[in-house]
Motif scaffolding. Structure first.
Motif, short mmCIF file in Angstrom:
data_model
loop_
_atom_site.label_atom_id
_atom_site.label_comp_id
_atom_site.label_asym_id
_atom_site.label_seq_id
_atom_site.Cartn_x
_atom_site.Cartn_y
_atom_site.Cartn_z
N VAL A 26 0.85 -1.19 0.00
CA VAL A 26 0.00 0.00 0.00
C VAL A 26 0.89 1.24 0.00
CG1 VAL A 26 -1.73 1.30 1.32
CG2 VAL A 26 -1.87 -1.20 1.19
N LYS A 27 0.50 2.23 -0.79
CA LYS A 27 1.28 3.47 -0.88
C LYS A 27 0.40 4.66 -0.52
CE LYS A 27 4.20 6.20 -3.99
NZ LYS A 27 4.78 6.29 -5.37
N LEU A 28 0.88 5.49 0.40
CA LEU A 28 0.15 6.68 0.78
C LEU A 28 0.23 7.73 -0.32
CD1 LEU A 28 1.28 7.14 4.52
CD2 LEU A 28 -0.86 6.12 3.70
N THR A 29 -0.86 8.48 -0.49
CA THR A 29 -0.84 9.63 -1.39
C THR A 29 -0.23 10.82 -0.64
OG1 THR A 29 -3.00 10.45 -0.66
CG2 THR A 29 -2.99 8.79 -2.43
N PRO A 30 0.07 11.91 -1.34
CA PRO A 30 0.55 13.11 -0.62
C PRO A 30 -0.43 13.58 0.45
CG PRO A 30 1.02 13.31 -2.96
CD PRO A 30 0.19 12.07 -2.81
N VAL A 31 -1.72 13.45 0.19
CA VAL A 31 -2.72 13.83 1.20
C VAL A 31 -2.65 12.86 2.37
CG1 VAL A 31 -5.18 14.18 1.65
CG2 VAL A 31 -4.20 14.88 -0.54
N GLY A 32 -2.48 11.57 2.07
CA GLY A 32 -2.41 10.58 3.13
C GLY A 32 -1.20 10.75 4.03
N ILE A 33 -0.09 11.13 3.46
CA ILE A 33 1.14 11.29 4.25
C ILE A 33 0.95 12.31 5.37
CG2 ILE A 33 3.50 12.22 4.12
CD1 ILE A 33 3.77 10.80 1.41
N VAL A 34 0.15 13.34 5.15
CA VAL A 34 -0.03 14.38 6.17
C VAL A 34 -1.31 14.21 6.97
CG1 VAL A 34 1.34 16.03 4.86
CG2 VAL A 34 -1.13 15.97 4.51
N ASP A 35 -2.09 13.16 6.67
CA ASP A 35 -3.33 12.96 7.43
C ASP A 35 -2.99 12.44 8.83
OD1 ASP A 35 -6.50 12.61 6.88
OD2 ASP A 35 -5.79 11.11 8.31
N PRO A 36 -3.68 12.91 9.86
CA PRO A 36 -3.36 12.49 11.23
C PRO A 36 -3.52 11.01 11.49
CG PRO A 36 -5.35 13.85 11.18
CD PRO A 36 -4.72 13.98 9.84
N LEU A 37 -4.39 10.32 10.77
CA LEU A 37 -4.54 8.89 11.00
C LEU A 37 -3.37 8.09 10.44
CD1 LEU A 37 -7.30 9.23 12.28
CD2 LEU A 37 -8.12 7.35 10.85
N CYS A 38 -2.59 8.71 9.56
CA CYS A 38 -1.42 8.03 8.98
C CYS A 38 -0.12 8.46 9.64
CB CYS A 38 -1.37 8.30 7.48
SG CYS A 38 -2.83 7.72 6.58
N ALA A 39 -0.21 9.20 10.73
CA ALA A 39 0.99 9.66 11.42
C ALA A 39 1.86 8.48 11.85
CB ALA A 39 0.62 10.51 12.63
N GLY A 40 3.14 8.56 11.56
CA GLY A 40 4.07 7.51 11.95
C GLY A 40 4.21 6.38 10.96
N LEU A 41 3.37 6.35 9.92
CA LEU A 41 3.46 5.30 8.91
C LEU A 41 4.56 5.59 7.90
CD1 LEU A 41 -0.32 4.75 8.02
CD2 LEU A 41 1.12 3.22 9.34
N GLN A 42 5.14 4.54 7.37
CA GLN A 42 6.04 4.69 6.24
C GLN A 42 5.22 5.07 5.00
OE1 GLN A 42 9.45 4.49 6.36
NE2 GLN A 42 9.11 4.35 8.57
N PRO A 43 5.81 5.74 4.02
CA PRO A 43 5.06 6.12 2.81
C PRO A 43 4.47 4.93 2.06
CG PRO A 43 7.10 7.36 2.95
CD PRO A 43 7.17 6.31 4.01
N SER A 44 5.09 3.75 2.18
CA SER A 44 4.50 2.53 1.64
C SER A 44 4.73 1.41 2.65
CB SER A 44 5.10 2.17 0.28
OG SER A 44 6.48 1.89 0.39
N PHE A 45 3.80 0.48 2.70
CA PHE A 45 3.85 -0.58 3.71
C PHE A 45 3.01 -1.77 3.24
CE2 PHE A 45 0.56 2.52 4.71
CZ PHE A 45 -0.57 1.74 4.85
N ASP A 46 3.25 -2.92 3.84
CA ASP A 46 2.47 -4.11 3.55
C ASP A 46 1.24 -4.16 4.44
OD1 ASP A 46 4.18 -5.03 1.59
OD2 ASP A 46 5.33 -6.29 2.95
N ALA A 47 0.14 -4.66 3.87
CA ALA A 47 -1.10 -4.82 4.61
C ALA A 47 -1.80 -6.07 4.11
CB ALA A 47 -2.01 -3.60 4.43
N PHE A 48 -2.64 -6.65 4.96
CA PHE A 48 -3.40 -7.84 4.57
C PHE A 48 -4.74 -7.43 3.97
CE2 PHE A 48 -0.97 -10.24 8.00
CZ PHE A 48 -0.19 -10.94 7.08
#
Length: 243
Positions: A127-149
């Motif tokens: 999964v890859k965060l969008t530019p909006v996702g990178i700054v969203d508070p629910l995505c704080a601390g996440l890597q810009p891309s990560f594995d998910a089930f």
């Protein structure tokens, strides 16, 4: 703290209880801080949103985009009742988090196109965060891309213009979105860890997500992944909205 509300609709007790365990564990919630309602078991009780910090809608064997004539009376009741609750949640912009099935119900409620074009097999995806996702508070601390089930038959194909796309994947363009300020949904399962996924593989091996004789191979693919980032989203949701 006012508890959070978990709306569940899994009729498999082992899976339902493990889902509840995971939302508590990864949300940092004690059992008394997450009130569970199993919607498939009977009509929803009266729900006063003022008594809760937020609402979480878990996954389901139901498929929201199926034609009405193919849905059971139980599914039609569940979706009608949750739909009425979503009317209030959306109107108040009340903190809401939907996982997998929540994408379909919240998406349809707000006019998204939800169909089977971007279904994904059971297992890990990148999964890859969008530019909006990178700054969203629910995505704080996440890597810009990560594995998910993941493991879903339907997905959002087109979001309405008033939604913010927060994350996507190569096989499913809409993996996470936000409506208004406080309404969120993920196509992936942020609550899922490997033991939980393996329980679901056993429970749903005859439900059309994969050929039944491939269950062991599906587990092996999952064991090769390193899924630990998505759970932060649940903790961020709880910490942001606990009151």
């Amino acid at each position: 703290m006012r508890p959070f509300l978990l709306l569940a609709s899994r009729d498999h007790d082992v899976v339902a209880d493990d889902e509840y365990r995971a939302f508590c564990e990864y949300g940092g919630l004690a059992a008394e801080e997450l009130w569970r309602v199993r919607a498939e078991a009977g009509p929803l009780p009266a729900i006063d949103l003022a008594n809760f910090s937020g609402v979480i809608l878990g996954g389901s064997p139901f498929t929201a985009s199926d034609p009405v004539e193919e849905k059971s009376s139980e599914q039609l009741r569940v979706e009608a009742e949750i739909g009425k609750l979503l009317d209030r949640i959306v109107e108040e912009d009340f903190p809401f988090f939907g996982a997998c099935y929540g994408v379909g119900l919240l998406g349809q409620h707000e006019g998204a196109v939800v169909d089977r074009r971007f279904g994904e097999p059971v297992g890990p995806v990148r999964v890859k965060l969008t530019p909006v996702g990178i700054v969203d508070p629910l995505c704080a601390g996440l890597q810009p891309s990560f594995d998910a089930f993941v493991g879903h038959k339907e997905a959002v194909r087109t979001l309405p213009s008033n939604a913010a796309l927060l994350a996507g994947s190569a096989s499913c363009p809409v993996q996470m979105f936000r409506f208004k300020r406080n309404l969120y949904a993920t196509q992936f399962h942020p609550e899922l860890d490997l033991p939980g996924l393996e329980r679901r593989i056993d429970a749903y091996r005859h439900s059309g997500y994969f050929p039944p004789d491939e269950a062991d191979a599906v587990k092996q693919r999952a064991r090769a992944a390193h899924v630990y980032e998505p759970q932060r989203i649940l903790r961020n949701f709880v910490e942001r909205y606990a009151r």
